[in-house]
Structures are given as C-alpha cells and as structure tokens.
Design an enzyme around this catalytic site. Structure first.
Site, PDB file in Angstrom:
ATOM      1  N   ASP A  58      -4.281  -3.680  -6.687  1.00  0.00           N
ATOM      2  CA  ASP A  58      -4.219  -2.346  -6.107  1.00  0.00           C
ATOM      3  C   ASP A  58      -2.871  -2.098  -5.426  1.00  0.00           C
ATOM      4  O   ASP A  58      -2.292  -3.010  -4.825  1.00  0.00           O
ATOM      5  CB  ASP A  58      -5.359  -2.197  -5.093  1.00  0.00           C
TER       6      ASP A  58
ATOM      7  N   GLU B 257      -1.821  -1.527 -10.638  1.00  0.00           N
ATOM      8  CA  GLU B 257      -2.132  -0.125 -10.285  1.00  0.00           C
ATOM      9  C   GLU B 257      -0.828   0.538  -9.855  1.00  0.00           C
ATOM     10  O   GLU B 257      -0.397   0.432  -8.725  1.00  0.00           O
ATOM     11  CB  GLU B 257      -3.175  -0.098  -9.169  1.00  0.00           C
TER      12      GLU B 257
ATOM     13  N   ASP C 275     -11.171   6.785  -6.971  1.00  0.00           N
ATOM     14  CA  ASP C 275     -10.553   7.715  -6.027  1.00  0.00           C
ATOM     15  C   ASP C 275     -10.491   9.140  -6.559  1.00  0.00           C
ATOM     16  O   ASP C 275     -10.162  10.063  -5.806  1.00  0.00           O
ATOM     17  CB  ASP C 275      -9.126   7.262  -5.685  1.00  0.00           C
TER      18      ASP C 275
END
Length: 490
Positions: free
Chosen positions: A282, A329, A381
């Site tokens: 992430d 990411e 998200d």
C-alpha cells in the site's frame, strides 16, 4: 515479476455472511473459496488481517504481525441480535464485545499444550511483545500506550517484569488466541491452494501509533521522548478530500532503519510472504517520497515531501527474501521517480477503471495498459461501480457535477454502452484487457450501490461494515462470471 493471466475477487473476510454478525474463517469462508473456484477466479484478495483498533479500520491495527481475533470462528457462537436483522452491515459496537466475550470463554476451555508452546516459541520476534501490549492496554482501560503509567509506557524492565506476573493469565489467553487464529487461517489457505486459488494480502506502508510495533520499537519511529508524534503520515489534498488525508500514523526513522539493515521491515515482509501468495504494498509512492505533517496538525494541507528510503530498502528486502511477488499500489500523485523505483524491481502497478474517464492523460484507460499490470474496476477506497455510475458529484468526491457528466459521456462512448448494467460493462472491459491480473470487488459482481461501499477516505465513521448474503450470489452470477473468465482466458 510478471504475473500469470488471472482474475480474482476483492473481499475482506469480515464481509462474509458468517454467524455472529461478522465474517470469520469458519464454514462460510470455505464455502466462499469454493464459490471462487466455481466462478473461475484464481485470486482472493483481502485487506490487512491484523487486530483492528480505532474506527475498526484494517489499516489501523494493534500489530503488523498478529491476527484479528474477530476473524476467529468460535464454534456455536451466533452473536447478539444486531441491526434489526440487517445481514448487510457489521454492527461493530454490538459485535465486538459479544464476540470477544465468547472467544475468551472458548479459549479458556482450550489447553495451553505443546502445540501452543511451539507456536509461541516460533513467533518470539513479535508475539510476547504483542500479548503484553494488549494485556497492558486492557489493564489501562484501553487508552493509547503513551498514556499508560510511565513504567509500562517507557518499557522499564523491572516494571514490565512485574506486569508480566500480574497479567500472566491474560497473556496466556492471548497466546492461545493467536495460535487459533493462525491454525484456522492455515486451514483456509490449504482450502485455497487445493482449488488453485492464491491468497493476496495487503501490507500498509505505515503502522498505527497505538500498536505493539511502535510501543516495542520506539527508536524506529519519529517520536518525542514521551511517545507522542513528532510528525505524522498522510497525503495532500486529492480526489477524495480538499484538505488531504491526515492518517495519524508515525513516520519511520529511515536513517535508523537503514543503520539496522532494515531488520524490522525484513521481519515484517517475511511474515507477510509466509502468510500470502501475493502482497499488495500500500502507498508505494511513500517509499520514494512521503508527505510529512506536523504531529499536532489539524489537517494534511500543510506538509512537505521528504525523500524515503527508495531502492536501498528493496535491495535489502530482496537480498534477504529473494524476488517478492509484490503489487505496488502506485495511485495518487505519482512521479517519474516513483515509477522508476517500481520498474527497477519489476513490481506491477495498478490501474482503476473507474478513474479512466475523467479526461486526464491517464494510463488507467484500457488501450494504454501493459501486460504487467493489476487492474481493478474499483478498490476498497472507491465507491462501488454502480455507486460511481449513479453519483452526481455531490458529496462523494471533489468532482463537480459538470465534470461528472463529461466523464459519463466519455465512458458511454469508450465502452460502447448505454449505461445498462454498468458493473458488468466494467467487469468485461477489465477481463478483456491485456493486463495479466484483474481484481473485482465482490460488490461489483453483485451490482450493489453506494450503501455497500467499504470505505470513504476521510470519513470518521460508517466504514468497513459491508456484508453480503448467499442469496445475493445467485447461480446465474457465478455462471456469468465464469463464462467471462473463460472467454478471456483467465
């Protein structure tokens, strides 16, 4: 690392329709593995599996190594009556105390036997600190560790020895808790492997301030002597928020970490790669440069970009662990330096199809895809695809209504659609693309709207609660998804 052509589903285990008001590693998880196989899926992506704290977010965990006890299947536990019978939402306020009580009672019936003792011995690098941290947290009424009595907060050796004696029963129960978590997870992973399904995990770049990781290793983070934050993590104003995102995580002391040979990060990634077949890393851009905000700042507007560890970290990880099956990411404000770092280590990046039609010069548009890419209709998200398609631009992002209208017009033309069943239109477009890996949130398979959104960044409450029911996964959905994966050779 070039991934084979495959498709998968993004679903956090808490979203499973298990008994007790929250998903777990029990029979429903194994049934979902079979559904994935029936639908032609090769990957099950989950969010971080750690023990959640503030806001029930899997990105704010009490440990980067421990498992979330809420995911443990407790035989016979059916929970309290929650949500007036609403099976589509986790009522965390009701579920958490009920499940913790049932789990504690069940664990007290299990022996502290040789298998548990071997597990504790094998996990010495994190488990004793985690168990003591959680027992101390409970003993201090749940407050964050900098507010504990000084001996416990500052890890005074004599003081901690006294606490260990006082909290021995709680610590032993926490050892058994983590043993059971990893036993049940191992059974689930075996079920996945037997059906040709890879488990894909998620490693947040940062850890929570109120965590065993920070409490046990304060020198690895930029903290004041009392444990409070000197600076904190976040991102500047973006698509989701006009004031940026203030995450509240401590920032790493990268100079100290490099001096230590990145030992903490090597241990963290080793544990993740033992747990998962693939790992999404992430906020990859934060390893090249990160947004540093004052520890007491009210928003993320005022900050500065600071250079991260860059290649030196990934060289150390690769030397210790070998080539890693990492997905980077690389969303948000991505610079050429970030992409150069990603490409240097051959980590595939990500593309979000929902972001492809806003008129930007975007690599999210399918005709610009590379094979070495992981494509999503949307992520945890994002709004669901149907929620995105039905939105007007009011209250769900920083987009204006006229921009939303232009975006939808372009999407209709590009995808050659009148907008009917837009979730299937986007699913087909991703599966048909040249990108080797496609991941679809289960909400998009179901075609549900914004009320099923997993997370809205910046929203303080109402996130992470989505659940589905087996009645929603009708056989025709399974057959339709399987047909598409077969058609596009996934």
């Amino acid at each position: 690392m070039l991934f084979p052509r495959a498709a998968g589903v993004l679903l956090h285990p808490t979203s499973l329709p298990s008994a007790g008001g929250i998903g777990d590693f029990g029979p429903d998880a194994h049934r979902f593995v079979q559904w994935l196989a029936d639908a032609g899926m090769k990957i099950w992506q989950v969010l971080p599996l750690g023990p959640t704290g503030y806001g029930d977010s899997p990105y704010q965990c009490f440990s980067a190594f421990a498992g979330n006890p809420l995911l443990i299947h407790v035989p016979g536990f059916h929970g309290a009556s929650t949500n007036g019978g609403n099976d589509h939402i986790v009522d965390f306020g009701t579920v958490i105390p009920a499940k913790h009580a049932a789990l504690a009672a069940w664990l007290d019936t299990l022996p502290y036997d040789s298998a548990v003792q071997r597990f504790v011995s094998d996990q010495q690098h994190w488990l004793p600190d985690y168990a003591l941290f959680m027992a101390l947290k409970q003993a201090h009424g749940g407050v964050a560790w900098p507010q504990w009595e000084a001996g416990a907060a500052q890890r005074d050796a004599a003081g901690l020895d006294a606490w260990r004696v006082r909290l021995a029963a709680d610590i032993e129960r926490l050892y058994k808790q983590q043993f059971v978590f990893y036993e049940q997870y191992a059974q689930l992973r075996h079920a996945c492997r037997s059906r040709g399904i890879k488990l894909m995990g998620d490693v947040p770049i940062y850890v929570a301030h109120d965590s065993a990781d920070v409490w046990a290793n304060p020198s690895q983070f930029l903290l004041h002597s009392d444990g409070t934050l000197k600076v904190q993590a976040g991102v500047p104003p973006d698509y989701f928020s006009e004031t940026g995102q203030l995450w509240g995580n401590p920032l790493y002391d990268w100079e100290r970490m490099q001096h230590d040979g990145y030992a903490w990060w090597i241990a963290r990634m080793r544990a993740s790669l033992q747990q998962f077949d693939l790992v999404r890393l992430d906020h990859f851009r934060g390893f090249e440069a990160y947004w540093e905000i004052a520890g007491d700042a009210p928003t993320a507007v005022h900050g500065r970009w600071v250079k991260g560890p860059g290649a030196s970290l990934f060289e150390a990880l690769t030397n210790a662990l070998g080539p890693m099956p990492i997905v980077a990411e690389n969303l948000g404000l991505i610079t050429p330096e970030v992409e150069a770092l990603r490409e240097q280590f051959h980590y595939p990046g990500m593309a979000i199809l929902q972001f492809a039609f806003d008129g930007q010069d975007s690599n999210f548009i399918p005709h610009r895809y590379d094979r070495d890419l992981v494509v999503y209709t949307g992520t945890h998200d994002n709004d669901t695809t149907m929620g995105w398609w039905q939105s007007t631009g009011e209250g769900d992002s920083t987009r204006a209504a006229d921009a939303v209208a232009r975006e939808k017009d372009f999407a209709r033309r590009y995808l050659n659609t009148d907008g009917t069943e837009m979730h299937w239109v986007l699913i087909r477009a991703t599966l048909a693309s040249v990108a080797n890996t496609v991941l679809i949130p289960l909400q998009d398979v179901l075609g549900v709207g914004s009320d099923a959104r997993m997370n809205l960044p910046g929203r303080q409450a109402g996130n992470w609660g989505f659940r589905f029911t087996w009645a929603q996964l009708a056989p025709q959905l399974t057959e339709r998804l399987h047909a598409l994966t077969t058609t596009y050779e996934r």
